[in-house]
Structures are given as structure tokens and as C-alpha cells.
Design a protein around this motif. Structure first.
Motif, short mmCIF file in Angstrom:
data_model
loop_
_atom_site.label_atom_id
_atom_site.label_comp_id
_atom_site.label_asym_id
_atom_site.label_seq_id
_atom_site.Cartn_x
_atom_site.Cartn_y
_atom_site.Cartn_z
N LYS A 139 0.84 -1.19 0.00
CA LYS A 139 0.00 0.00 0.00
C LYS A 139 0.88 1.24 0.00
O LYS A 139 2.02 1.22 0.47
N ARG A 140 0.31 2.35 -0.49
CA ARG A 140 1.05 3.61 -0.49
C ARG A 140 1.49 3.99 0.92
O ARG A 140 2.58 4.51 1.13
N THR A 142 2.22 2.03 3.37
CA THR A 142 3.35 1.19 3.77
C THR A 142 4.65 1.68 3.13
O THR A 142 5.69 1.78 3.79
N THR A 143 4.57 2.00 1.85
CA THR A 143 5.75 2.51 1.14
C THR A 143 6.19 3.84 1.72
O THR A 143 7.38 4.08 1.91
N ALA A 144 5.23 4.71 2.02
CA ALA A 144 5.54 6.02 2.60
C ALA A 144 6.24 5.87 3.95
O ALA A 144 7.19 6.60 4.26
N LYS A 145 5.79 4.91 4.73
CA LYS A 145 6.40 4.68 6.05
C LYS A 145 7.83 4.17 5.90
O LYS A 145 8.73 4.56 6.63
N ARG A 146 8.04 3.28 4.94
CA ARG A 146 9.39 2.76 4.70
C ARG A 146 10.34 3.86 4.26
O ARG A 146 11.51 3.86 4.63
N PHE A 147 9.83 4.80 3.47
CA PHE A 147 10.66 5.91 2.99
C PHE A 147 10.71 7.08 3.97
O PHE A 147 11.50 8.00 3.80
N ASN A 148 9.81 7.05 4.96
CA ASN A 148 9.66 8.17 5.90
C ASN A 148 9.31 9.46 5.15
O ASN A 148 9.92 10.51 5.35
N VAL A 149 8.30 9.36 4.26
CA VAL A 149 7.82 10.52 3.51
C VAL A 149 6.29 10.50 3.53
O VAL A 149 5.67 9.57 4.06
N SER A 150 5.68 11.50 2.92
CA SER A 150 4.22 11.57 2.87
C SER A 150 3.67 10.62 1.79
O SER A 150 4.38 10.26 0.84
N ILE A 151 2.41 10.26 1.95
CA ILE A 151 1.74 9.43 0.94
C ILE A 151 1.67 10.17 -0.39
O ILE A 151 1.82 9.57 -1.46
N ASP A 152 1.44 11.49 -0.33
CA ASP A 152 1.39 12.29 -1.56
C ASP A 152 2.71 12.23 -2.33
O ASP A 152 2.70 12.24 -3.57
N SER A 153 3.82 12.17 -1.61
CA SER A 153 5.13 12.06 -2.28
C SER A 153 5.22 10.76 -3.07
O SER A 153 5.68 10.76 -4.23
N THR A 178 -11.46 -3.50 -0.33
CA THR A 178 -10.02 -3.29 -0.46
C THR A 178 -9.66 -2.85 -1.87
O THR A 178 -10.35 -3.17 -2.83
N LYS A 179 -8.54 -2.13 -1.94
CA LYS A 179 -7.94 -1.79 -3.23
C LYS A 179 -6.45 -2.09 -3.10
O LYS A 179 -5.81 -1.69 -2.15
N GLN A 180 -5.95 -2.81 -4.09
CA GLN A 180 -4.53 -3.17 -4.06
C GLN A 180 -3.88 -2.78 -5.36
O GLN A 180 -4.37 -3.10 -6.44
N LYS A 181 -2.77 -2.04 -5.25
CA LYS A 181 -2.06 -1.65 -6.46
C LYS A 181 -1.00 -2.70 -6.77
O LYS A 181 -0.40 -3.30 -5.88
N ILE A 182 -0.78 -2.92 -8.05
CA ILE A 182 0.26 -3.82 -8.53
C ILE A 182 1.19 -2.99 -9.42
O ILE A 182 0.74 -2.34 -10.36
#
Length: 199
Positions: A139-140, A142-153, A178-182
């Protein structure tokens, strides 16, 4: 200059103390440290390699020294040497687990003149799971948390990667509540023989 790959360990990618630009530059230093123990590239060389302004590189390297991630060799001031500080960086939990994946960024990405630094790092993140059966499915948030940035980024960088045709697939699958991006990246190494897999 050879088309080398940049390795980005989780201690850099998820670092809360570093800006996105500092992460990219420190990842270059980290990659050189794995091979030779130092980076001897000048500010101008790094700027050309990463498609940044030389003043941006100079300021970022100064901050990385101030923050304790880099030092200059005492005998040869041209050499930038990584300290042990990355070993003390706490990797945040994502969905209750530590994500210890090291991502790799290829030359065509980090040398692209129009991609933002965050887009370059995000391509490496997407590419790290792109060849799996499921593709990149985080999810966005999850990715944002891993990068320590905003979801918008994450959204903006993904759109930029799409714009410059670096993604093979970007679809959203809807299910019950649910919505899942691939996401799958383009295979940049296909039919290319001038890449080195490592430093």
C-alpha cells in the motif's frame, strides 16, 4: 565512467534524519565503500552522475558530515569515508515487521535528468519486488512509512515514473472493501551488456 548500480540499504532508505537528496548521495558513498572503502568523486562528478546541481551535492555532503555519516580521510581530503553510524539506525516496523531489503538503482534511473531524487529511490523500491509473482503490492501508506515521507510524495513519484515510461504495469485491483495496487518496472537491463551488477 562505468554504469554502476547504487545499493540503498534500509538504514539509509528509512532514515528519519536524512533528506531524500541526502539518502541518494549517501547511498552512492555506501556503494563505493563496499568496493574500495571510500568515494573519491568530486562534487562535480557526483552532480553529473546523479543529475543534481553541484551546489546541492556540496551542501548535502556537508550536512552528511555534520550529521556524522561521512568523514573526509585525514591523509587524503579527496576521499569521503562512511562512518559506522548507519549500524545504529533503527529500522522502523512496517506492518509489524522490519523490512531489511536493500534496493538497487540502475544507471538509467539515477542518471535521468528529469526524475526527482525520490522517484529514483522509489523505482528501486518497486523494482525490488517487480519480478516476483505478485509484483510490488505494498500500500502507499506502507511505502511512505518505509521511505519516511508523505503518501502524496509516493503518489507524485509514481506518476513521474509512469510519465517517463519506467513502469511496465501500474494497476489497482479492487476487492471487497479493499484496493490493491500492482506495480512492475520496465526491465532496463534487457539486451544491455554495459551494466555491472555491483561496485
Amino acid at each position: 565512467m562505468k554504469k554502476l548500480n547504487i545499493k540503498v540499504p534500509p538504514a539509509i532508505l528509512a532514515n528519519r534524519e536524512l533528506s531524500i537528496t541526502e539518502k541518494l548521495i549517501l547511498a552512492l558513498d555506501y556503494s563505493f565503500s563496499l568496493k574500495s572503502g571510500f568515494n573519491i568523486l568530486t562534487h562535480i562528478d557526483v552532480a553529473e552522475l546523479l543529475q543534481l546541481h553541484k551546489n546541492t551535492v556540496q551542501k548535502s555532503r556537508k550536512r552528511l558530515i555534520e550529521k556524522g555519516y561521512l568523514v573526509k580521510d585525514t591523509e587524503d581530503k579527496r576521499k569521503f569515508v562512511l562512518t559506522d553510524k548507519l549500524k545504529d539506525v533503527e529500522i522502523p516496523l512496517v506492518n509489524g515487521k522490519k523490512d531489511n531489503r536493500t534496493i538497487i538503482i540502475l544507471f538509467d534511473i539515477y542518471n535521468h535528468p528529469d526524475l526527482q531524487e525520490g522517484s529514483k529511490l522509489l523505482w528501486g523500491e518497486y523494482n525490488s519486488m517487480s519480478k516476483t509473482e505478485k509484483g510490488y503490492f505494498q500500500k502507499r501508506e506502507t511505502t511512505a512509512k518505509r521511505f519516511n515521507v508523505s503518501i502524496d510524495s509516493i503518489t507524485n513519484w509514481t506518476k513521474e515514473l509512469e510519465q517517463y515510461d519506467f513502469l511496465d504495469e501500474y494497476t489497482v485491483k479492487s476487492g471487497y472493501h479493499t484496493k490493491q495496487k500492482i506495480v512492475r518496472t520496465k526491465d532496463l537491463k534487457k539486451d544491455k551488456e554495459d551494466f555491472e551488477d555491483d561496485f
